[in-house]
Design an enzyme around this catalytic site. Structure first.
Site, mmCIF file in Angstrom:
data_model
loop_
_atom_site.group_PDB
_atom_site.id
_atom_site.type_symbol
_atom_site.label_atom_id
_atom_site.label_comp_id
_atom_site.label_asym_id
_atom_site.label_seq_id
_atom_site.Cartn_x
_atom_site.Cartn_y
_atom_site.Cartn_z
ATOM 1 N N HIS A 268 9.265 -0.494 7.172
ATOM 2 C CA HIS A 268 8.003 -0.285 6.456
ATOM 3 C C HIS A 268 7.333 -1.615 6.143
ATOM 4 O O HIS A 268 6.142 -1.814 6.419
ATOM 5 C CB HIS A 268 8.272 0.501 5.165
ATOM 6 C CG HIS A 268 7.045 0.829 4.383
ATOM 7 N ND1 HIS A 268 6.369 2.023 4.502
ATOM 8 C CD2 HIS A 268 6.351 0.109 3.463
ATOM 9 C CE1 HIS A 268 5.318 2.027 3.702
ATOM 10 N NE2 HIS A 268 5.285 0.873 3.052
ATOM 11 N N GLU A 269 8.091 -2.531 5.565
ATOM 12 C CA GLU A 269 7.505 -3.818 5.200
ATOM 13 C C GLU A 269 7.196 -4.661 6.438
ATOM 14 O O GLU A 269 6.245 -5.448 6.428
ATOM 15 C CB GLU A 269 8.446 -4.574 4.254
ATOM 16 C CG GLU A 269 8.767 -3.833 2.959
ATOM 17 C CD GLU A 269 7.546 -3.328 2.204
ATOM 18 O OE1 GLU A 269 6.458 -3.922 2.338
ATOM 19 O OE2 GLU A 269 7.679 -2.313 1.493
ATOM 20 N N HIS A 272 3.740 -3.800 7.449
ATOM 21 C CA HIS A 272 2.768 -4.583 6.674
ATOM 22 C C HIS A 272 2.708 -6.016 7.196
ATOM 23 O O HIS A 272 1.619 -6.597 7.344
ATOM 24 C CB HIS A 272 3.167 -4.610 5.197
ATOM 25 C CG HIS A 272 2.860 -3.356 4.449
ATOM 26 N ND1 HIS A 272 1.609 -2.796 4.393
ATOM 27 C CD2 HIS A 272 3.653 -2.549 3.691
ATOM 28 C CE1 HIS A 272 1.638 -1.707 3.638
ATOM 29 N NE2 HIS A 272 2.868 -1.539 3.206
ATOM 30 N N GLU A 298 -1.376 0.547 4.995
ATOM 31 C CA GLU A 298 -0.274 1.506 4.958
ATOM 32 C C GLU A 298 -0.133 2.251 6.278
ATOM 33 O O GLU A 298 0.968 2.671 6.646
ATOM 34 C CB GLU A 298 -0.464 2.499 3.803
ATOM 35 C CG GLU A 298 -0.258 1.907 2.423
ATOM 36 C CD GLU A 298 1.137 1.358 2.210
ATOM 37 O OE1 GLU A 298 2.086 1.828 2.886
ATOM 38 O OE2 GLU A 298 1.304 0.452 1.381
#
Length: 505
Positions: A268-269, A272, A298
Site C-alpha cells: 500500500h505504501e 503511494h 489512494e
C-alpha cells in the site's frame, strides 16, 4: 511578457523555498513516528510548530499575494492546464484559502498534532481512550476554528475535505459512498451465504520478521520502488511521506504470526511512494509537481496493494519464492494461499479488511467525523457510537477501543476529511486499471511473469507526470473518458470473487 516571466520566477522561488521548509517538517514528523526518543516529544512539537508558522508566513506573504495578482490575468495564465497556468491557478486558490487562517492558529494546530499523536500511541497501546479524549477534544476545536476561518458553502466538513480532494463537496462524496454501499451489501451477503471459507491458519503461521522484510523489499523493488530514492522503516501506523525529490519514506509494521499485516501495508505504501517518485522533480513544490488529490493518491496505493498484490497471476509468480523463504507454508497449495489473502468477512480492523468490506469501514469513519466536527457527537460518546455503527454495518462490536476508535492515527493528526479519499481511491483504481488493460493488453499475463513496469510506466505517463495540471475529475475524464463511477469496482470485485466463492459473476 518579460516582466511577467520575472514575476513568475520570483513566485516559484518563494513557493519552492516554502516547499523545502515543508520537507524539513515532513522529515521531523517521519523521525517522530519512527525512531525519535519518547522524551523528545515536547521539543519536537515546538520544532514542528515553528516550521509550520514559517511555511504559512511565506506562502501567504504580501509578496506572494502581489505576484499572484499580477500574474492571474497575464498571458502566462491563459492556458490553465499548462505548467505556468496550473501554478498560477492552483496557488491563487490556495493563497485565498490559507490567507484566511491566523498565524497563531496554524502554529497552535501543528503543535497540537505532534502532541496528540504521541498521546494516541500511548492510548492505543494501553487501550485507554480516556487518556486520548482531551487531545481529540482539542484537535476538533482547532479543526472547527480552521474550517470556520476558511469558510464553506454547504457544511463545515467541506472546508477540511478540500485540503485532500480539492473542490469536492461533502454531499457529493456522501452520494458516491451511498451508491457504493448499496451495491456492496448484496455482494457481501452473497459471499457470506456461499458457505465457502479459506483456510486462514495458512496466514497465521510462523513468518520471521527479518524474512518478511526481505521479501517485502524485494517485491517493492521489482514493482518499481527506487530504494536509492527512498527507504522502508517500521512505525505504529504505516504511512508514506515525501521529504523532497528523490527522498520518499515509507513505513510498515510487522506481525510474526500474520503475514498479510506487513506485506500488504508495505505494498500500500509502496503505491503511494511510486506516485511520489513518479512526480516531476523539476517542478518540486509547485502544483505541476504535486499529486492532484488524495483520492488519486489512494488509487495508486490500493491498485498495487489489491489489484496487483492480491491477484492470482501475482502469486503464481511469487508463491514459489515465498515457500522457499517460509518453511511453515509446507506443501500448502498456491490456490489455498491465494484464497486466504482474498478472504471476505467482516472484521474490526480497517487496514486488515478485505476489499469487499473495506469501504464500510470508511463510511463509518466518514459519518462519525462529520458528527464529531459538527458537535452532534460528543467525544466522550465516540466509543459507543463507533460500536453502534460497526454493529449496524458489519455486525461486529468490541470492548477494546484499541481495535475500535483508537485504531487509526488520522484524528490525532488532524486529518479530518482524509478518510473518504480511501473509497474514492478504490473507485478510481478500478477505472484506471480497466483503462490500463485496454491500452496495454493482458496485464494478468504480465504479472504472471513478474513484469510490472508497463503498468508503472503507464501510470507515470497518465497519472503521475501531469501532477495537478488537471483537477481530479477532469484528469479521470482525460484518461478514462468517464467521471467517478463505482460500477467498475463492483465488476472487478465480482470477477475476482465469483470463482472463489461460487457466486454470480
Amino acid at each position: 511578457m518579460a516582466d511577467h516571466q520575472q514575476q513568475y520566477d520570483a513566485l516559484c522561488q518563494e513557493i519552492s523555498e516554502a516547499a523545502k521548509l515543508d520537507g524539513i517538517q515532513q522529515l521531523l514528523e517521519w523521525d517522530e513516528r519512527t525512531i525519535m526518543p519518547a522524551k523528545a516529544g515536547t521539543h519536537r512539537a515546538e520544532q514542528v510548530s515553528l516550521l509550520a508558522g514559517l511555511i504559512h508566513e511565506r506562502r501567504t506573504s504580501a509578496k506572494v499575494g502581489e505576484l499572484l495578482a499580477s500574474l492571474r490575468d497575464s498571458p502566462l495564465a491563459e492556458d490553465p492546464h499548462s505548467d505556468m497556468g496550473t501554478t498560477i491557478r492552483v496557488l491563487s486558490r490556495e493563497y485565498e484559502r490559507d490567507s484566511k487562517l491566523p498565524q497563531a492558529l496554524v502554529v497552535e494546530l501543528s503543535k497540537a498534532k505532534v502532541l496528540a499523536q504521541q498521546v494516541w500511541v500511548q492510548a492505543r497501546s494501553g487501550n485507554n481512550f480516556p487518556l486520548f479524549r482531551p487531545q481529540l477534544d482539542n484537535m476538533l476545536k482547532l479543526m472547527r476554528e480552521t474550517a470556520d476561518a476558511i469558510g464553506y458553502a454547504e457544511s463545515r466538513y467541506d472546508a477540511l475535505l478540500d485540503y485532500y480532494e480539492p473542490e469536492a463537496k461533502t454531499s457529493e462524496v456522501a452520494a458516491a459512498l451511498t451508491a457504493l454501499k448499496d451495491d456492496l451489501a448484496p455482494l457481501v451477503a452473497e459471499i457470506a451465504q456461499s458457505g465457502r471459507h479459506p483456510k486462514m491458519d495458512i496466514l497465521k503461521r510462523d513468518y520471521p520478521i527479518a524474512l518478511q522484510e526481505e521479501f517485502g523489499k524485494r517485491v517493492a523493488k521489482e514493482i518499481g520502488f527506487d530504494f536509492e530514492a527512498g527507504r522502508l522503516d517500521v512505525t505504529h501506523h504505516p504511512f508514506c511521506c515525501g521529504v523532497g525529490p528523490h527522498d520518499c519514506r515509507i513505513t510498515t509494521r510487522y506481525d510474526q504470526n500474520f503475514f498479510p499485516s506487513a506485506f500488504y501495508s508495505t505494498l500500500h505504501e509502496v503505491g503511494h511512494g511510486l506516485y511520489d517518485q513518479g512526480l516531476r522533480s523539476d517542478q518540486f513544490g509547485l502544483p505541476p509537481g504535486l499529486a492532484v488529490s488524495l483520492g488519486l493518491h489512494e488509487s495508486q496505493s490500493r491498485m498495487w496493494e489489491n489489484m496487483v498484490g492480491r491477484s492470482y497471476p501475482f502469486w503464481r509468480h511469487y508463491y514459489p519464492e515465498l515457500k522457499k523463504l517460509f518453511p511453515s507454508l509446507g506443501d500448502t497449495p498456491m490456490g489455498d494461499f491465494h484464497f486466504a489473502v482474498n478472504d471476505v468477512r467482516p472484521s474490526l480492523i480497517r487496514v486488515e479488511a478485505d476489499e469487499a468490506t473495506y469501504n464500510l469501514h470508511i463510511i463509518i469513519r466518514f459519518e462519525l467525523e462529520q458528527a464529531l466536527l459538527s458537535g452532534d457527537l460528543p467525544v466522550a460518546d465516540l466509543p459507543g457510537a463507533w460500536n453502534e455503527k460497526y454493529q449496524q454495518l458489519l455486525g461486529l462490536s468490541s470492548d477494546d477501543d484499541a481495535d475500535g476508535c483508537l485504531q487509526d492515527v488520522h484524528w490525532s493528526a488532524g486529518l479530518i476529511g482524509y478518510f473518504p479519499t480511501y473509497s474514492l481511491g478504490n473507485m478510481y483504481s478500478a477505472q484506471l486499471f480497466d483503462q490500463a488493460a485496454i491500452d496495454l493488453g493482458d496485464l494478468a499475463e504480465m504479472f504472471r511473469h513478474g513484469v510490472f513496469m508497463p503498468l508503472l510506466d503507464w501510470l507515470r505517463e497518465k497519472v503521475h507526470q501531469p501532477g495537478s495540471c488537471y483537477p481530479a475529475p477532469q484528469l479521470m475524464q482525460n484518461i478514462c473518458g468517464e467521471s467517478l463511477d463505482h460500477r467498475p469496482l463492483l465488476k472487478y470485485l465480482r470477477t475476482k470473487y465469483a470463482p472463489l466463492y461460487g457466486i454470480e459473476h
